[in-house]
Design an enzyme around this catalytic site. Sequence first.
Site, PDB file in Angstrom:
ATOM      1  N   HIS A 181     -39.276 -48.923  39.895  1.00 46.95           N
ATOM      2  CA  HIS A 181     -38.633 -48.814  38.583  1.00 46.95           C
ATOM      3  C   HIS A 181     -37.789 -50.050  38.311  1.00 46.95           C
ATOM      4  O   HIS A 181     -37.220 -50.639  39.236  1.00 46.95           O
ATOM      5  CB  HIS A 181     -37.763 -47.561  38.564  1.00 46.95           C
ATOM      6  CG  HIS A 181     -37.573 -46.960  37.210  1.00 46.95           C
ATOM      7  ND1 HIS A 181     -38.341 -47.285  36.119  1.00 46.95           N
ATOM      8  CD2 HIS A 181     -36.680 -46.042  36.768  1.00 46.95           C
ATOM      9  CE1 HIS A 181     -37.942 -46.583  35.072  1.00 46.95           C
ATOM     10  NE2 HIS A 181     -36.924 -45.822  35.435  1.00 46.95           N
ATOM     11  N   ASP A 183     -28.338 -37.179  31.655  1.00 47.82           N
ATOM     12  CA  ASP A 183     -29.193 -37.070  32.830  1.00 47.82           C
ATOM     13  C   ASP A 183     -28.389 -37.504  34.049  1.00 47.82           C
ATOM     14  O   ASP A 183     -28.514 -38.622  34.544  1.00 47.82           O
ATOM     15  CB  ASP A 183     -30.438 -37.940  32.641  1.00 47.82           C
ATOM     16  CG  ASP A 183     -31.437 -37.796  33.779  1.00 47.82           C
ATOM     17  OD1 ASP A 183     -31.360 -36.794  34.504  1.00 47.82           O
ATOM     18  OD2 ASP A 183     -32.284 -38.694  33.931  1.00 47.82           O
ATOM     19  N   ARG A 218     -40.097 -42.826  45.063  1.00 42.96           N
ATOM     20  CA  ARG A 218     -39.578 -43.723  44.020  1.00 42.96           C
ATOM     21  C   ARG A 218     -38.404 -44.523  44.572  1.00 42.96           C
ATOM     22  O   ARG A 218     -37.406 -43.957  45.011  1.00 42.96           O
ATOM     23  CB  ARG A 218     -39.130 -42.885  42.828  1.00 42.96           C
ATOM     24  CG  ARG A 218     -38.316 -43.610  41.767  1.00 42.96           C
ATOM     25  CD  ARG A 218     -38.117 -42.687  40.585  1.00 42.96           C
ATOM     26  NE  ARG A 218     -37.082 -43.144  39.673  1.00 42.96           N
ATOM     27  CZ  ARG A 218     -36.824 -42.580  38.491  1.00 42.96           C
ATOM     28  NH1 ARG A 218     -37.553 -41.543  38.091  1.00 42.96           N
ATOM     29  NH2 ARG A 218     -35.867 -43.034  37.719  1.00 42.96           N
ATOM     30  N   SER A 270     -40.227 -34.045  32.895  1.00 41.16           N
ATOM     31  CA  SER A 270     -39.145 -35.015  32.925  1.00 41.16           C
ATOM     32  C   SER A 270     -37.767 -34.369  32.993  1.00 41.16           C
ATOM     33  O   SER A 270     -37.423 -33.532  32.158  1.00 41.16           O
ATOM     34  CB  SER A 270     -39.235 -35.884  31.664  1.00 41.16           C
ATOM     35  OG  SER A 270     -38.076 -36.658  31.492  1.00 41.16           O
ATOM     36  N   GLY A 271     -36.976 -34.795  33.972  1.00 39.94           N
ATOM     37  CA  GLY A 271     -35.592 -34.357  34.031  1.00 39.94           C
ATOM     38  C   GLY A 271     -34.759 -34.939  32.908  1.00 39.94           C
ATOM     39  O   GLY A 271     -33.894 -34.261  32.350  1.00 39.94           O
ATOM     40  N   PHE A 272     -35.021 -36.197  32.562  1.00 40.90           N
ATOM     41  CA  PHE A 272     -34.309 -36.826  31.454  1.00 40.90           C
ATOM     42  C   PHE A 272     -34.547 -36.067  30.156  1.00 40.90           C
ATOM     43  O   PHE A 272     -33.615 -35.775  29.401  1.00 40.90           O
ATOM     44  CB  PHE A 272     -34.765 -38.279  31.303  1.00 40.90           C
ATOM     45  CG  PHE A 272     -34.160 -38.987  30.112  1.00 40.90           C
ATOM     46  CD1 PHE A 272     -32.971 -39.687  30.234  1.00 40.90           C
ATOM     47  CD2 PHE A 272     -34.778 -38.948  28.869  1.00 40.90           C
ATOM     48  CE1 PHE A 272     -32.404 -40.332  29.125  1.00 40.90           C
ATOM     49  CE2 PHE A 272     -34.233 -39.582  27.771  1.00 40.90           C
ATOM     50  CZ  PHE A 272     -33.039 -40.278  27.903  1.00 40.90           C
TER      51      PHE A 272
END
Length: 290
Positions: free
Chosen positions: A186, A54, A155, A42-44
């Site tokens: 999302h 982020d 995405r 995860s980048g977050f």
Amino acid sequence: MSKATRLRRAMVEQGLVHIMATHSPLSAILAEQAGFDGLWASGFELSALYGLPDMSLISMTQHLEMLRAVAGRTSLPIVADIDTGYGNAINVIHAVREYERAGASAVVIEDKSFPKVTSLAVDGNHDLVRVEEFQGKIEAAIATRSDPDFLVIARTEALIAGLGEAEALSRARAYEQAGADMILVHSKKKDPGEIESFSKAWNGNIPLVIVPNAYPELSTARIRALGNIRMIIYGNYAIRAAATAMRETFLRVIADGGVQQVHRDLLPVEDVFRLQGMESVRTDEQRFLR
């Protein structure tokens, strides 16, 4: 059998795979022990670990370093969050090569413009790139992968950007045409109605991925009933759990004037040793150090 092949087979055999977010080898070890099917690099979570928002502030090099460390300590497939692909289609080619070499079994690329802001930010910049530009990124990723089972997941942030279901469906169809293996859709709505509506309207030939962060009440049973969702990513739960535990522990130490109370509620040091693989290192020490 590659980990990417295992991930694809798990989706076919189980119908639905559960992917837990990770930001470190330790969180990966714990997720594997808990029984998850894979890991979300995860980048977050990595941004939060550095104490940064982020907002495309963490570099690809930093993210790859974390992913390599995780891959070295787990047998699970890793789904890598590569945000917008670090640039245009040429950057995506470089990224896919590096992430596949580092041990990823899949990448998720989103159709936002760079620099991106985390999707759940209320007032974030959620501008999307042109459909044709993003199709080029997907095509580049597909052409670059060396393992044909390596997943390229497109995405769409159309619902996040407030562009509506019709735009989200249109983009998803275009990304399928470009060769995407799955579509991640999302939403930041507090209820799952938007996601359920999209799922029911989706008539493409590739399955969906969801990230139920904003709408946690969407149960596995309801997800299975929709019929076309094959992957759930639990996108920020590892770092939130870690931050919750650390904050509560630190506050208790200050309030109690020491660790005389809190230590009883913490994982024993011996358990941490086991997570670290201390015993195997000591065995090697006895065998080889003379």
